[in-house]
Design a protein around this motif. Structure first.
Motif, PDB file in Angstrom:
ATOM      1  N   LEU A 218       3.391   3.234 -15.644  1.00  0.00           N
ATOM      2  CA  LEU A 218       2.883   1.864 -15.693  1.00  0.00           C
ATOM      3  C   LEU A 218       1.929   1.681 -16.872  1.00  0.00           C
ATOM      4  O   LEU A 218       1.946   0.641 -17.548  1.00  0.00           O
ATOM      5  N   ASP A 219       1.111   2.687 -17.113  1.00  0.00           N
ATOM      6  CA  ASP A 219       0.174   2.642 -18.240  1.00  0.00           C
ATOM      7  C   ASP A 219       0.929   2.498 -19.558  1.00  0.00           C
ATOM      8  O   ASP A 219       0.568   1.691 -20.423  1.00  0.00           O
ATOM      9  N   GLU A 220       2.008   3.275 -19.705  1.00  0.00           N
ATOM     10  CA  GLU A 220       2.795   3.182 -20.935  1.00  0.00           C
ATOM     11  C   GLU A 220       3.501   1.836 -21.043  1.00  0.00           C
ATOM     12  O   GLU A 220       3.549   1.233 -22.126  1.00  0.00           O
ATOM     13  N   LEU A 221       4.055   1.356 -19.929  1.00  0.00           N
ATOM     14  CA  LEU A 221       4.731   0.054 -19.956  1.00  0.00           C
ATOM     15  C   LEU A 221       3.781  -1.047 -20.376  1.00  0.00           C
ATOM     16  O   LEU A 221       4.158  -1.968 -21.114  1.00  0.00           O
ATOM     17  N   ALA A 222       2.535  -0.967 -19.916  1.00  0.00           N
ATOM     18  CA  ALA A 222       1.556  -2.000 -20.243  1.00  0.00           C
ATOM     19  C   ALA A 222       1.214  -1.995 -21.735  1.00  0.00           C
ATOM     20  O   ALA A 222       0.973  -3.060 -22.327  1.00  0.00           O
ATOM     21  N   THR A 223       1.210  -0.813 -22.360  1.00  0.00           N
ATOM     22  CA  THR A 223       0.818  -0.734 -23.768  1.00  0.00           C
ATOM     23  C   THR A 223       1.948  -1.091 -24.721  1.00  0.00           C
ATOM     24  O   THR A 223       1.704  -1.578 -25.816  1.00  0.00           O
ATOM     25  N   ARG A 224       3.185  -0.865 -24.303  1.00  0.00           N
ATOM     26  CA  ARG A 224       4.307  -1.115 -25.218  1.00  0.00           C
ATOM     27  C   ARG A 224       5.105  -2.350 -24.862  1.00  0.00           C
ATOM     28  O   ARG A 224       6.097  -2.642 -25.504  1.00  0.00           O
ATOM     29  N   ARG A 225       4.642  -3.093 -23.865  1.00  0.00           N
ATOM     30  CA  ARG A 225       5.452  -4.183 -23.335  1.00  0.00           C
ATOM     31  C   ARG A 225       5.514  -5.368 -24.294  1.00  0.00           C
ATOM     32  O   ARG A 225       4.499  -5.861 -24.739  1.00  0.00           O
ATOM     33  N   THR A 226       6.723  -5.837 -24.582  1.00  0.00           N
ATOM     34  CA  THR A 226       6.949  -7.060 -25.362  1.00  0.00           C
ATOM     35  C   THR A 226       8.062  -7.843 -24.676  1.00  0.00           C
ATOM     36  O   THR A 226       9.178  -7.934 -25.189  1.00  0.00           O
ATOM     37  N   GLY A 227       7.772  -8.369 -23.504  1.00  0.00           N
ATOM     38  CA  GLY A 227       8.791  -9.094 -22.756  1.00  0.00           C
ATOM     39  C   GLY A 227       9.850  -8.192 -22.171  1.00  0.00           C
ATOM     40  O   GLY A 227      11.024  -8.542 -22.138  1.00  0.00           O
ATOM     41  N   GLY A 228       9.438  -6.993 -21.733  1.00  0.00           N
ATOM     42  CA  GLY A 228      10.383  -6.010 -21.214  1.00  0.00           C
ATOM     43  C   GLY A 228      10.798  -6.277 -19.781  1.00  0.00           C
ATOM     44  O   GLY A 228      10.727  -7.394 -19.284  1.00  0.00           O
ATOM     45  N   PRO A 229      11.226  -5.226 -19.074  1.00  0.00           N
ATOM     46  CA  PRO A 229      11.830  -5.406 -17.756  1.00  0.00           C
ATOM     47  C   PRO A 229      10.806  -5.718 -16.665  1.00  0.00           C
ATOM     48  O   PRO A 229       9.611  -5.461 -16.809  1.00  0.00           O
ATOM     49  N   ARG A 230      11.334  -6.234 -15.554  1.00  0.00           N
ATOM     50  CA  ARG A 230      10.532  -6.376 -14.336  1.00  0.00           C
ATOM     51  C   ARG A 230      10.463  -5.015 -13.657  1.00  0.00           C
ATOM     52  O   ARG A 230      11.371  -4.210 -13.761  1.00  0.00           O
ATOM     53  N   VAL A 231       9.346  -4.794 -12.942  1.00  0.00           N
ATOM     54  CA  VAL A 231       9.128  -3.501 -12.296  1.00  0.00           C
ATOM     55  C   VAL A 231       8.735  -3.729 -10.846  1.00  0.00           C
ATOM     56  O   VAL A 231       7.845  -4.541 -10.562  1.00  0.00           O
ATOM     57  N   GLN A 232       9.399  -3.028  -9.938  1.00  0.00           N
ATOM     58  CA  GLN A 232       9.018  -3.052  -8.522  1.00  0.00           C
ATOM     59  C   GLN A 232       8.626  -1.644  -8.106  1.00  0.00           C
ATOM     60  O   GLN A 232       9.353  -0.682  -8.353  1.00  0.00           O
ATOM     61  N   LEU A 233       7.451  -1.530  -7.480  1.00  0.00           N
ATOM     62  CA  LEU A 233       6.933  -0.243  -7.030  1.00  0.00           C
ATOM     63  C   LEU A 233       6.880  -0.217  -5.509  1.00  0.00           C
ATOM     64  O   LEU A 233       6.233  -1.061  -4.888  1.00  0.00           O
ATOM     65  N   LEU A 234       7.575   0.745  -4.901  1.00  0.00           N
ATOM     66  CA  LEU A 234       7.470   1.008  -3.472  1.00  0.00           C
ATOM     67  C   LEU A 234       6.546   2.203  -3.307  1.00  0.00           C
ATOM     68  O   LEU A 234       6.854   3.308  -3.774  1.00  0.00           O
ATOM     69  N   LEU A 235       5.405   1.977  -2.655  1.00  0.00           N
ATOM     70  CA  LEU A 235       4.369   2.989  -2.543  1.00  0.00           C
ATOM     71  C   LEU A 235       4.240   3.414  -1.089  1.00  0.00           C
ATOM     72  O   LEU A 235       3.774   2.653  -0.239  1.00  0.00           O
ATOM     73  N   ALA A 236       4.659   4.626  -0.782  1.00  0.00           N
ATOM     74  CA  ALA A 236       4.662   5.125   0.594  1.00  0.00           C
ATOM     75  C   ALA A 236       3.333   5.787   0.925  1.00  0.00           C
ATOM     76  O   ALA A 236       2.807   6.576   0.144  1.00  0.00           O
ATOM     77  N   ALA A 237       2.786   5.459   2.087  1.00  0.00           N
ATOM     78  CA  ALA A 237       1.532   6.052   2.556  1.00  0.00           C
ATOM     79  C   ALA A 237       1.481   5.932   4.077  1.00  0.00           C
ATOM     80  O   ALA A 237       2.177   5.111   4.684  1.00  0.00           O
ATOM     81  N   ARG A 238       0.649   6.780   4.684  1.00  0.00           N
ATOM     82  CA  ARG A 238       0.540   6.740   6.147  1.00  0.00           C
ATOM     83  C   ARG A 238      -0.138   5.455   6.621  1.00  0.00           C
ATOM     84  O   ARG A 238       0.232   4.882   7.626  1.00  0.00           O
ATOM     85  N   ASP A 239      -1.178   5.036   5.886  1.00  0.00           N
ATOM     86  CA  ASP A 239      -1.897   3.801   6.214  1.00  0.00           C
ATOM     87  C   ASP A 239      -2.603   3.336   4.947  1.00  0.00           C
ATOM     88  O   ASP A 239      -2.556   3.997   3.910  1.00  0.00           O
ATOM     89  N   ARG A 240      -3.294   2.193   5.032  1.00  0.00           N
ATOM     90  CA  ARG A 240      -3.947   1.664   3.826  1.00  0.00           C
ATOM     91  C   ARG A 240      -5.051   2.591   3.328  1.00  0.00           C
ATOM     92  O   ARG A 240      -5.342   2.643   2.137  1.00  0.00           O
ATOM     93  N   GLY A 241      -5.662   3.342   4.242  1.00  0.00           N
ATOM     94  CA  GLY A 241      -6.671   4.299   3.827  1.00  0.00           C
ATOM     95  C   GLY A 241      -6.101   5.414   2.983  1.00  0.00           C
ATOM     96  O   GLY A 241      -6.827   6.087   2.242  1.00  0.00           O
ATOM     97  N   ASP A 242      -4.786   5.630   3.088  1.00  0.00           N
ATOM     98  CA  ASP A 242      -4.131   6.687   2.315  1.00  0.00           C
ATOM     99  C   ASP A 242      -3.811   6.227   0.902  1.00  0.00           C
ATOM    100  O   ASP A 242      -3.413   7.039   0.069  1.00  0.00           O
ATOM    101  N   LEU A 243      -3.967   4.938   0.628  1.00  0.00           N
ATOM    102  CA  LEU A 243      -3.725   4.411  -0.719  1.00  0.00           C
ATOM    103  C   LEU A 243      -4.995   4.626  -1.542  1.00  0.00           C
ATOM    104  O   LEU A 243      -5.763   3.704  -1.801  1.00  0.00           O
ATOM    105  N   TYR A 244      -5.197   5.843  -1.997  1.00  0.00           N
ATOM    106  CA  TYR A 244      -6.467   6.241  -2.587  1.00  0.00           C
ATOM    107  C   TYR A 244      -6.767   5.530  -3.895  1.00  0.00           C
ATOM    108  O   TYR A 244      -7.919   5.411  -4.296  1.00  0.00           O
ATOM    109  N   ASP A 245      -5.750   5.050  -4.608  1.00  0.00           N
ATOM    110  CA  ASP A 245      -5.966   4.338  -5.872  1.00  0.00           C
ATOM    111  C   ASP A 245      -5.569   2.874  -5.729  1.00  0.00           C
ATOM    112  O   ASP A 245      -5.168   2.233  -6.702  1.00  0.00           O
ATOM    113  N   GLY A 246      -5.713   2.351  -4.486  1.00  0.00           N
ATOM    114  CA  GLY A 246      -5.263   0.993  -4.203  1.00  0.00           C
ATOM    115  C   GLY A 246      -5.991  -0.076  -4.984  1.00  0.00           C
ATOM    116  O   GLY A 246      -5.389  -1.070  -5.411  1.00  0.00           O
ATOM    117  N   GLU A 247      -7.304   0.113  -5.211  1.00  0.00           N
ATOM    118  CA  GLU A 247      -8.069  -0.901  -5.942  1.00  0.00           C
ATOM    119  C   GLU A 247      -7.580  -1.018  -7.378  1.00  0.00           C
ATOM    120  O   GLU A 247      -7.384  -2.125  -7.895  1.00  0.00           O
TER     121      GLU A 247
END
Length: 426
Positions: free
Chosen positions: A308-337
């Motif tokens: 995602l970091d690379e896509l953000a730096t090189r993006r010039t009207g590129g593709p759409r991106v969908q991220l499915l993020l699996a976790a046990r609960d919201r507390g498990d999303l350690y980098d959620g913010e």
């Protein structure tokens, strides 16, 4: 034989490589000189059909491989005690890794090109361990004796020769991979500049390498802590390459007294780590003509975050991106913010959390059910990262949903001696 200790030993190895590289560069055409030529082993043919039948037909003599590994190391360290200092104090991981390598070799006897490619990468990576050409001969002698001890009276000269041809083909590839990497360091020193404990069992480390560290977003490298000399574990870089030489890693503690425990619980800002060469193929192409599907679980978020970091730096009207993020609960999303803020500022990104750890129903998991229910993925380019079981299930589901295997990217799993993206557990 007296062996230099600590940094003196690795400085000696570096000088050895520098002298060998100098001889190569000064030779006519830049080719290796006779003294450093790979030698006859370079031409060792891979197993033919007769060897394959012989090896596979007598696997019961030497399996399970875990029971072959113990006498192998006992023989090697008895004959050459100085070699013990090149290995970590605990040999458990090393034994499992070597058993996995033997399993890989015997499972891929009919795919020599794949074996050569895998062990070429492994040879480049093993430079950080101080492995040299002479060590492979020592290993071969110890293996020969261990095979005889394990197999007993049914062992034969023909079977031993078949095994040695299989082993030497892998060794040839490793030597070639090491020789091809002489222009790069065997490892990089890095200083910890930030250590955030995001959960009791998970830390985000940022390290600054002392010299530029070449890698691509989505790749991984091995880390070694001075708290556990010679013990290396693979972790994905969690950011695209930066001009300030800072690299981010996500480390989940997976047990006591191991590398992950040392990095999570006992590493502090200012500590120095060593970083092995980057590897892995879960990278973005130069041109992206398809929309992307990213699937991540646990600390498998790390390489996805780099993508995602690379896509953000090189993006010039590129593709759409969908991220499915699996976790046990919201507390498990350690980098959620960070992820929520990133999504708010990037209209091309959609994040769908898949929360829950209920047991699979009908042979399917929550993640595979979500893949089946939320979109048509057949035209997407997919990247999957996380624990091996999750990755295998997600890849299988995507194949069933019509995504060609060539468009599903993930790093090697349990069938390869090259470790997968993370040491996280699921």
């Amino acid at each position: 034989m007296n062996t230099p200790k600590g940094n003196d030993y690795y400085a000696l190895l570096a000088r050895h490589d520098a002298m060998r590289l100098r001889r190569q560069l000064l030779a006519p055409g830049g080719a290796p000189g006779p003294a450093e030529s790979p030698g006859p082993a370079q031409a060792t043919p891979y197993c033919d059909e007769a060897d394959r039948r012989l090896i596979l037909g007598h696997l019961d003599l030497v399996t399970p491989f875990e029971e072959l590994i113990t006498p192998l190391y006992e023989v090697m360290f008895r004959r050459h005690p100085y070699l013990r200092s090149m290995f970590p104090e605990s040999m458990a991981f090393q034994r499992a890794h070597l058993a996995q390598a033997f399993q890989y070799l015997t499972d891929h006897l009919d795919r020599p090109e794949e074996v050569v490619a895998t062990f070429t990468r492994l040879g480049r990576d093993h430079r950080k361990l101080g492995v040299r050409r002479a060590h492979y001969a020592t290993f071969e002698d110890a293996l020969r004796e261990a095979l005889r001890l394990r197999a007993g009276r049914r062992w034969s000269v023909e079977l031993e020769r078949a095994w040695l041809r299989m082993l030497r083909s892998a060794v040839d590839a490793m030597v070639a991979g090491a020789d091809a990497a002489l222009t790069e360091p065997p490892y990089w020193h890095a200083t910890v500049v930030r250590h955030d404990l995001r959960r009791p069992d998970l830390a985000v480390l940022r390290v600054r390498t002392h010299e530029p560290y070449p890698y691509r977003a989505g790749q991984y490298g091995a880390l070694e802590s001075p708290l556990l000399p010679h013990a290396w574990r693979q972790y994905s870089m969690a950011c695209a390459p930066r001009a300030d030489n800072i690299v981010e890693f996500h480390v989940r503690r997976t047990g006591l007294d191991g590398v992950s425990e040392a990095l999570v619980d006992r590493t502090r800002v200012g500590d120095t780590l060593r970083l092995g060469p980057a590897t892995g193929t879960m990278t973005l192409g130069d041109e992206l003509s398809r929309d992307l599907l990213l699937v991540a679980g646990g600390s498998g978020l790390a390489p996805v975050k780099a993508l995602l970091d690379e896509l953000a730096t090189r993006r010039t009207g590129g593709p759409r991106v969908q991220l499915l993020l699996a976790a046990r609960d919201r507390g498990d999303l350690y980098d959620g913010e960070w992820l929520a803020d990133f999504e708010r500022r990037r209209p091309w990104l959609t994040v769908l959390p898949v929360l829950g750890d209920a047991p699979p129903a009908g042979g399917r998991s929550l993640l595979t059910d979500t893949l089946a229910r939320h979109g048509a993925w057949a035209d997407r380019l997919a990247y999957v990262s996380g624990p091996a079981g999750m990755v295998e299930a997600a890849v299988r589901a995507l194949r069933e949903l019509g995504v060609p295997a060539a468009r599903i990217h993930h790093d090697p799993l349990g069938s390869s001696p090259v470790s997968s993206v993370s040491a996280a557990s699921w």
